[in-house]
Design a protein around this motif. Structure first.
Motif, PDB file in Angstrom:
ATOM      1  N   ARG A 106       0.831  -1.212   0.000  1.00 42.72           N
ATOM      2  CA  ARG A 106       0.000   0.000   0.000  1.00 42.72           C
ATOM      3  C   ARG A 106       0.865   1.262   0.000  1.00 42.72           C
ATOM      4  NH1 ARG A 106      -5.340  -1.147   1.402  1.00 42.72           N
ATOM      5  NH2 ARG A 106      -5.663  -3.212   2.328  1.00 42.72           N
ATOM      6  N   LEU A 107       0.430   2.231  -0.796  1.00 45.52           N
ATOM      7  CA  LEU A 107       0.985   3.581  -0.787  1.00 45.52           C
ATOM      8  C   LEU A 107      -0.184   4.533  -0.612  1.00 45.52           C
ATOM      9  CD1 LEU A 107       3.458   5.500  -1.266  1.00 45.52           C
ATOM     10  CD2 LEU A 107       2.802   5.508  -3.687  1.00 45.52           C
ATOM     11  N   GLY A 108      -0.102   5.430   0.369  1.00 46.97           N
ATOM     12  CA  GLY A 108      -1.217   6.317   0.679  1.00 46.97           C
ATOM     13  C   GLY A 108      -1.358   7.478  -0.290  1.00 46.97           C
ATOM     14  N   ASP A 109      -1.606   8.670   0.222  1.00 48.05           N
ATOM     15  CA  ASP A 109      -1.881   9.850  -0.590  1.00 48.05           C
ATOM     16  C   ASP A 109      -0.771  10.894  -0.441  1.00 48.05           C
ATOM     17  OD1 ASP A 109      -4.399   8.690  -1.092  1.00 48.05           O
ATOM     18  OD2 ASP A 109      -5.314   9.735   0.616  1.00 48.05           O
ATOM     19  N   VAL A 125       3.019   2.254   3.264  1.00 48.48           N
ATOM     20  CA  VAL A 125       3.519   3.627   3.354  1.00 48.48           C
ATOM     21  C   VAL A 125       2.322   4.549   3.529  1.00 48.48           C
ATOM     22  CG1 VAL A 125       4.781   5.464   2.183  1.00 48.48           C
ATOM     23  CG2 VAL A 125       5.521   3.075   1.931  1.00 48.48           C
ATOM     24  N   GLY A 126       2.392   5.438   4.495  1.00 47.77           N
ATOM     25  CA  GLY A 126       1.287   6.340   4.795  1.00 47.77           C
ATOM     26  C   GLY A 126       1.146   7.451   3.780  1.00 47.77           C
ATOM     27  N   SER A 127       0.868   8.654   4.241  1.00 43.73           N
ATOM     28  CA  SER A 127       0.623   9.800   3.363  1.00 43.73           C
ATOM     29  C   SER A 127       1.600  10.930   3.667  1.00 43.73           C
ATOM     30  CB  SER A 127      -0.813  10.297   3.544  1.00 43.73           C
ATOM     31  OG  SER A 127      -1.750   9.314   3.155  1.00 43.73           O
ATOM     32  N   LYS A 128       1.829  11.758   2.652  1.00 49.64           N
ATOM     33  CA  LYS A 128       2.668  12.951   2.763  1.00 49.64           C
ATOM     34  C   LYS A 128       4.111  12.625   3.150  1.00 49.64           C
ATOM     35  CE  LYS A 128      -1.106  16.187   3.717  1.00 49.64           C
ATOM     36  NZ  LYS A 128      -2.233  15.271   3.480  1.00 49.64           N
ATOM     37  N   HIS A 142       6.918  -0.738   7.270  1.00 50.70           N
ATOM     38  CA  HIS A 142       5.829   0.226   7.447  1.00 50.70           C
ATOM     39  C   HIS A 142       6.441   1.613   7.645  1.00 50.70           C
ATOM     40  CE1 HIS A 142       2.397  -2.693   8.789  1.00 50.70           C
ATOM     41  NE2 HIS A 142       3.161  -3.231   7.854  1.00 50.70           N
ATOM     42  N   VAL A 143       5.890   2.606   6.955  1.00 50.75           N
ATOM     43  CA  VAL A 143       6.384   3.978   7.038  1.00 50.75           C
ATOM     44  C   VAL A 143       5.218   4.891   7.391  1.00 50.75           C
ATOM     45  CG1 VAL A 143       7.557   5.865   5.847  1.00 50.75           C
ATOM     46  CG2 VAL A 143       8.159   3.480   5.315  1.00 50.75           C
ATOM     47  N   GLY A 144       5.346   5.658   8.470  1.00 57.72           N
ATOM     48  CA  GLY A 144       4.275   6.526   8.930  1.00 57.72           C
ATOM     49  C   GLY A 144       4.162   7.816   8.140  1.00 57.72           C
ATOM     50  N   ASP A 145       3.059   8.531   8.357  1.00 57.78           N
ATOM     51  CA  ASP A 145       2.786   9.789   7.672  1.00 57.78           C
ATOM     52  C   ASP A 145       3.896  10.814   7.927  1.00 57.78           C
ATOM     53  OD1 ASP A 145       0.380   8.625   6.977  1.00 57.78           O
ATOM     54  OD2 ASP A 145      -0.819   9.770   8.421  1.00 57.78           O
TER      55      ASP A 145
END
Length: 262
Positions: A106-109, A125-128, A142-145
Motif C-alpha cells: 500500500r501507498l497512501g496519498d 507507506v502512509g501519506s505525505k 511500514h512507514v508513517g505519515d
C-alpha cells in the motif's frame, strides 16, 4: 481515448478512467484500475492486480505492480494499492504483496517518490511522505505519515518507521525508527528530533515540548524502553494539549517489531 498514445499497449482487462493519460510505449496489464486525472509517462509498465487512485503522476521507466521479489511467492493473487496525488519519478519500482503477509502493498496519498525509489512487497507507506533518490525499503516495512527518507537510505525488512521521522543520506536501518526522531549513519543512530519539520506542520509549543521530553526520556536518561514509556504516560497528565502526540509515541513503542534505534 485521445489521451492514450497510439504506441501504448492497454490490456482489454484494464480499467482506465476516461481522463487518464498514457505516454508512448507504456504497457498497462490486465487487472489494473487507474482513477481520474492520473498521468502515466512514457515507457512505464503497470501490472495487475493494481489499483491506482486519482491525480497521480508516474514518470518514465517506472515499473509498478510487478510480482514480489520473494522466493516463496507462488503466483498467489496479491495486489498493489496506490492512493491519490502521488508523485512517482523516474525508474521507481513497487511490487505486489505476498501471501505471507496481508497480500497487499500500500501507498497512501500525497507522497513524493524521487528517482529509483523501491517499495518492496507488503510495504505499507502512509501519506505525505518524501523518499529521496534511491531510498529503498525491503519487504514488510511500514512507514508513517510525513516521514522523510534521505537519499540512499536502505531499510531492512519488517522495520517500522514512525510518523514525522527523518533519515539522513546514506542511512542504514536495521531497527525501528520512532516517530519524530532524526537518525543517520551506517548503522543509523538517533541524532535529534525533527524540530523544524514539526514547526512547519503546525505543532504547538506544548506539542514540541512533549516531543523534546520524549526524546530525552528515550535517548538522554539511560532508561529502558519500558521505563521511558511509563514516564511518557505520566507526562500525558501534565501536558494535556499534547496527549495525542505522546500517545502516538507510546503506541509505536508498544508495537515495535525489531527494537528501536537508540
Amino acid at each position: 481515448m485521445s489521451k492514450i498514445h497510439p504506441t501504448a499497449v492497454i490490456d482489454a482487462g484494464a480499467e482506465l478512467d476516461s481522463t487518464v493519460e498514457v505516454g508512448a510505449y507504456s504497457v498497462i496489464g490486465a487487472g489494473v484500475k487507474i482513477g481520474a486525472g492520473t498521468k502515466i509517462g512514457p515507457h512505464c509498465v503497470i501490472e495487475g492486480p493494481t489499483t491506482i487512485g486519482r491525480d497521480n503522476q508516474f514518470y518514465q521507466f517506472s515499473s509498478i505492480g510487478a510480482a514480489p521479489q520473494d522466493k516463496k511467492y507462488a503466483g498467489e493473487p496479491t495486489q498493489l494499492i496506490i492512493g491519490d496525488r502521488n508523485m512517482v519519478r523516474e525508474f521507481c519500482t513497487m511490487n505486489r504483496g505476498t501471501a505471507q503477509d496481508e497480500g497487499v502493498t500500500r501507498l497512501g496519498d500525497d507522497n513524493w517518490l524521487m528517482a529509483y525509489v523501491h517499495l518492496a512487497h507488503d510495504c505499507v507507506v502512509g501519506s505525505k511522505t518524501i523518499f529521496a533518490n534511491n531510498a529503498q525499503i525491503a519487504g514488510h516495512v511500514h512507514v508513517g505519515d510525513f516521514a522523510i527518507l534521505g537519499a540512499y537510505t536502505a531499510v531492512h525488512q519488517f522495520v517500522h518507521i514512525g510518523a514525522h521521522s527523518m533519515t539522513g543520506m546514506g542511512s542504514i536501518l536495521f531497527q525501528d525508527l520512532p516517530p519524530f526522531i532524526m537518525a543517520s549513519g551506517n548503522t543509523a543512530e538517533a541524532r535529534s528530533f525533527n524540530l523544524e519539520g514539526l514547526k512547519r506542520r503546525g505543532f504547538t509549543p506544548e506539542q514540541l515540548n512533549a516531543v523534546k521530553q520524549m526524546y530525552r526520556l528515550l535517548y538522554r536518561k539511560s532508561l529502558t524502553v519500558d521505563q521511558a514509556k511509563m514516564e511518557m504516560i505520566a507526562l500525558q497528565a501534565t501536558l494535556a494539549e499534547a496527549k495525542d502526540t505522546i500517545q502516538l509515541m507510546i503506541d509505536f513503542l508498544n508495537t515495535a517489531t525489531r527494537g528501536i534505534i537508540r
